[in-house]
Design a protein around this motif. Structure first.
Motif, PDB file in Angstrom:
ATOM      1  N   UNK A   1       5.232   7.190   9.184  1.00 27.55           N
ATOM      2  CA  UNK A   1       4.114   7.587  10.041  1.00 27.55           C
ATOM      3  C   UNK A   1       3.462   6.336  10.617  1.00 27.55           C
ATOM      4  N   UNK A   2       3.636   6.149  11.924  1.00 27.54           N
ATOM      5  CA  UNK A   2       2.987   5.009  12.572  1.00 27.54           C
ATOM      6  C   UNK A   2       1.713   5.493  13.259  1.00 27.54           C
ATOM      7  N   UNK A   3       0.910   6.233  12.528  1.00 28.92           N
ATOM      8  CA  UNK A   3      -0.312   6.791  13.123  1.00 28.92           C
ATOM      9  C   UNK A   3      -1.445   6.708  12.109  1.00 28.92           C
ATOM     10  N   UNK A   4      -2.538   7.424  12.404  1.00 31.99           N
ATOM     11  CA  UNK A   4      -3.692   7.272  11.491  1.00 31.99           C
ATOM     12  C   UNK A   4      -3.426   7.885  10.117  1.00 31.99           C
ATOM     13  N   UNK A   5      -2.527   8.882  10.040  1.00 36.33           N
ATOM     14  CA  UNK A   5      -2.216   9.451   8.709  1.00 36.33           C
ATOM     15  C   UNK A   5      -1.495   8.398   7.874  1.00 36.33           C
ATOM     16  N   UNK A   6      -0.556   7.657   8.500  1.00 30.83           N
ATOM     17  CA  UNK A   6       0.135   6.578   7.783  1.00 30.83           C
ATOM     18  C   UNK A   6      -0.861   5.525   7.324  1.00 30.83           C
ATOM     19  N   UNK A   7      -1.812   5.223   8.191  1.00 28.35           N
ATOM     20  CA  UNK A   7      -2.831   4.212   7.862  1.00 28.35           C
ATOM     21  C   UNK A   7      -3.715   4.702   6.704  1.00 28.35           C
ATOM     22  N   UNK A   8      -4.013   5.999   6.759  1.00 28.37           N
ATOM     23  CA  UNK A   8      -4.856   6.579   5.703  1.00 28.37           C
ATOM     24  C   UNK A   8      -4.133   6.510   4.345  1.00 28.37           C
ATOM     25  N   UNK A   9      -2.836   6.839   4.353  1.00 29.45           N
ATOM     26  CA  UNK A   9      -2.073   6.774   3.092  1.00 29.45           C
ATOM     27  C   UNK A   9      -2.052   5.339   2.566  1.00 29.45           C
ATOM     28  N   UNK A  10      -1.863   4.388   3.493  1.00 31.71           N
ATOM     29  CA  UNK A  10      -1.796   2.970   3.095  1.00 31.71           C
ATOM     30  C   UNK A  10      -3.125   2.505   2.496  1.00 31.71           C
ATOM     31  N   UNK A  11      -4.220   2.873   3.175  1.00 27.04           N
ATOM     32  CA  UNK A  11      -5.529   2.408   2.711  1.00 27.04           C
ATOM     33  C   UNK A  11      -5.903   3.104   1.405  1.00 27.04           C
ATOM     34  N   UNK A  12      -5.775   4.429   1.417  1.00 26.21           N
ATOM     35  CA  UNK A  12      -6.207   5.172   0.241  1.00 26.21           C
ATOM     36  C   UNK A  12      -5.291   4.913  -0.963  1.00 26.21           C
ATOM     37  N   UNK A  13      -4.007   4.726  -0.675  1.00 23.77           N
ATOM     38  CA  UNK A  13      -3.051   4.500  -1.766  1.00 23.77           C
ATOM     39  C   UNK A  13      -2.915   3.030  -2.137  1.00 23.77           C
ATOM     40  N   UNK A  14      -3.706   2.169  -1.516  1.00 22.26           N
ATOM     41  CA  UNK A  14      -3.606   0.710  -1.740  1.00 22.26           C
ATOM     42  C   UNK A  14      -2.150   0.283  -1.634  1.00 22.26           C
ATOM     43  N   UNK A  15      -1.531   0.653  -0.542  1.00 22.46           N
ATOM     44  CA  UNK A  15      -0.100   0.425  -0.393  1.00 22.46           C
ATOM     45  C   UNK A  15       0.190  -0.978   0.148  1.00 22.46           C
ATOM     46  N   UNK A  16      -0.015  -1.934  -0.724  1.00 23.80           N
ATOM     47  CA  UNK A  16       0.291  -3.332  -0.430  1.00 23.80           C
ATOM     48  C   UNK A  16       1.100  -3.858  -1.602  1.00 23.80           C
ATOM     49  N   UNK A  17       2.177  -4.581  -1.317  1.00 19.44           N
ATOM     50  CA  UNK A  17       3.116  -4.981  -2.367  1.00 19.44           C
ATOM     51  C   UNK A  17       2.475  -5.750  -3.503  1.00 19.44           C
ATOM     52  N   UNK A  18       2.831  -5.394  -4.744  1.00 17.20           N
ATOM     53  CA  UNK A  18       2.254  -6.100  -5.891  1.00 17.20           C
ATOM     54  C   UNK A  18       2.969  -7.425  -6.140  1.00 17.20           C
ATOM     55  N   UNK A  19       4.120  -7.633  -5.498  1.00 17.89           N
ATOM     56  CA  UNK A  19       4.826  -8.912  -5.635  1.00 17.89           C
ATOM     57  C   UNK A  19       4.564  -9.815  -4.440  1.00 17.89           C
ATOM     58  N   UNK A  20       4.582  -9.234  -3.240  1.00 19.72           N
ATOM     59  CA  UNK A  20       4.474 -10.063  -2.035  1.00 19.72           C
ATOM     60  C   UNK A  20       3.163  -9.842  -1.265  1.00 19.72           C
ATOM     61  N   UNK A  21       2.418  -8.794  -1.591  1.00 21.20           N
ATOM     62  CA  UNK A  21       1.184  -8.496  -0.868  1.00 21.20           C
ATOM     63  C   UNK A  21       1.417  -7.866   0.502  1.00 21.20           C
ATOM     64  N   UNK A  22       2.699  -7.650   0.866  1.00 27.60           N
ATOM     65  CA  UNK A  22       2.976  -7.088   2.193  1.00 27.60           C
ATOM     66  C   UNK A  22       2.498  -5.637   2.293  1.00 27.60           C
ATOM     67  N   UNK A  23       2.057  -5.246   3.512  1.00 30.54           N
ATOM     68  CA  UNK A  23       1.659  -3.850   3.720  1.00 30.54           C
ATOM     69  C   UNK A  23       2.900  -2.986   3.619  1.00 30.54           C
ATOM     70  N   UNK A  24       2.786  -1.880   2.872  1.00 28.19           N
ATOM     71  CA  UNK A  24       3.928  -0.967   2.766  1.00 28.19           C
ATOM     72  C   UNK A  24       3.901   0.033   3.910  1.00 28.19           C
ATOM     73  N   UNK A  25       5.072   0.378   4.404  1.00 27.20           N
ATOM     74  CA  UNK A  25       5.193   1.427   5.412  1.00 27.20           C
ATOM     75  C   UNK A  25       5.009   2.763   4.680  1.00 27.20           C
TER      76      UNK A  25
END
Ligand code: IMP
Length: 425
Positions: free
Chosen positions: A280-304
């Protein structure tokens, strides 16, 4: 006894560390069988967050033996950091951690080669974690690798120098600039920490444990869709992340495998390059990323981020012989009116429900089934009976589609935010 397996059914980051930690009191021994410091297994309890890369997630339970199996690749520098961080929190790994002599070492030059190889790939880079995983496994299969057991060999430094010389030639070919002298001191200091941990012939230790009635849990790393054979090649990791990898990575016979816990997020994430049909390249994808703290625990990269992908989930279930499902991060979906689940793909003009060979060059369009969501916050729920109807319908749908029970539902990152839907045997 049989060895149970817990592994990821998606592209990694499903939450394996948390569930292994929760299940550890049921086991005598936890063993990692593949991968290396590309993994980042996050555990939270008593208000503190811990991230493990190489050390099995049973390490916080002093009575449980933790084994790093032969299928793992170990970077001493990352390993030392993990040991130091655990020590600072009062966990002395020397008491309940052992390492297989047959596990391979990641050298500083493996890390350099990973970076050089990714740089050479340009636009088609894999999005590697750059931890030296691919080059270390290449040396393993190329019969050049250095193993933990080699640290007991008085000729270790000769073996090291010979391999580093080979790597220097490869780096020169890549015209890659580096300063090895800045990396080697940390590496040699860290080797001493590795040497302070008992080395074992883990295949004997594990089989003896099974024969004497001990319960073993094998902890997977990465996810089934990153498997070197069955993932979206070449956008994969370098090891066998599926159940069969347990047999290879620990020296356990296929007949010794018991339960297979397949763990998945209530939605999907992927970090790094490669196909992701429900992204999801839209606000729902962004919401999942923000709410789910979807950033890599090894590299810190934002998860798709994207919706749950049923053909991919069923594929992973088939490859692994999953016996029960564990659903993570259900709390992240709270408040979404409509949830979409991909139940088929439109591929080359047809609707299909399997994962086709070419997922990299062909366009795959997800076909969605829509379900109602739920508005309730789940993070404080402590009893399955209190789960909202919308979530129960979502789980029922997944159970019907897969034919498997969802036995554990996670509603937050803490150990306590884990609900058993059934009494586990
Ligand atoms: P490598 O294993 O570091 O070579 O990375 C290969 C691919 O697997 C890249 O897309 C990484 O982002 C991905 N990957 C490797 N380890 C993990 C993990 O533990 N979680 C999620 N993705 C991973």
């Amino acid at each position: 006894m049989k060895a149970d397996v817990l592994l990821g059914l998606q592209w990694g980051d499903e939450g394996k560390g948390k569930v292994v930690d929760v299940l550890t009191p049921r086991y005598d021994l936890i063993a990692r069988f593949q991968g290396g410091p590309n993994a980042g297994h996050t555990l939270e309890f008593e208000g503190t967050k811990h991230v493990l890369h190489t050390i099995p997630s049973g390490i916080f339970h002093a009575d449980t033996l933790n084994v790093i199996g032969n299928g793992v690749v170990i970077d001493p520098v990352v390993f030392k950091k993990e040991v130091d961080s655990l020590l600072s929190r009062g966990v002395d790994v020397r008491k309940n951690l052992k390492i297989s002599r047959k596990a391979h070492l990641i050298l500083p030059t493996h890390r350099l080669l990973d970076a050089a190889s990714e740089a050479a790939k340009g636009q088609s880079k894999i999005g590697s974690t750059l931890k030296g995983i691919g080059p270390a496994y290449m040396d393993k299969t190329g019969r050049n690798g250095i193993r933990i057991g080699d640290l007991e060999n008085p000729r270790f430094i000769e073996l090291y120098t010979a391999l580093v010389d080979k790597h220097k030639a490869m780096l020169a070919h890549h015209q890659y600039a580096y300063d090895l002298s800045a990396l080697e001191p940390d590496f040699f200091t860290a080797l001493e920490v590795i040497r302070s941990i008992p080395f074992i012939d883990s295949e004997y230790v594990l089989n003896d444990a099974l024969n004497s009635g001990k319960a073993i849990l094998a902890e997977g790393a990465q996810g089934s869709l990153l498997d070197i054979d069955f993932g979206s090649y070449p956008f994969v990791t370098s090891s066998h992340t599926v159940t069969a990898g347990t047999c290879i990575g620990l020296g356990i016979a296929p007949t010794s495998i018991g339960k297979v816990y397949g763990i998945f997020k209530a939605y999907c994430t992927r970090v790094g390059s490669g196909p992701f049909p429900t992204e999801l390249n839209d606000e729902t994808g962004e919401l999942l990323r923000t709410r789910g703290h979807e950033f890599g625990s090894t590299t810190g990269r934002a998860r798709r981020c994207g919706w749950l992908d049923m053909p991919a989930l069923k594929y992973a279930i088939m490859l692994n012989g999953v016996t029960e499902l564990i659903m993570m991060k259900s709390d992240v979906l709270s408040g979404l009116d409509t949830l979409k689940v991909c139940t088929a793909y439109r591929y080359r003009g047809e609707e299909i429900t399997h994962v086709p060979y070419d997922v990299v060059n062909e366009h795959i369009e997800p076909v969605y089934t829509e379900l109602g969501g739920w508005s309730e916050d789940l993070t404080g729920v402590t009893d399955v009976a209190a789960l909202p109807d919308g979530l129960n319908r979502y789980i029922d749908f997944i159970e019907r589609e897969t034919g498997l029970p969802v036995t554990i539902v996670s509603v937050g990152p803490d150990r306590m935010q884990t609900l058993l839907r059934t009494v586990l045997a």
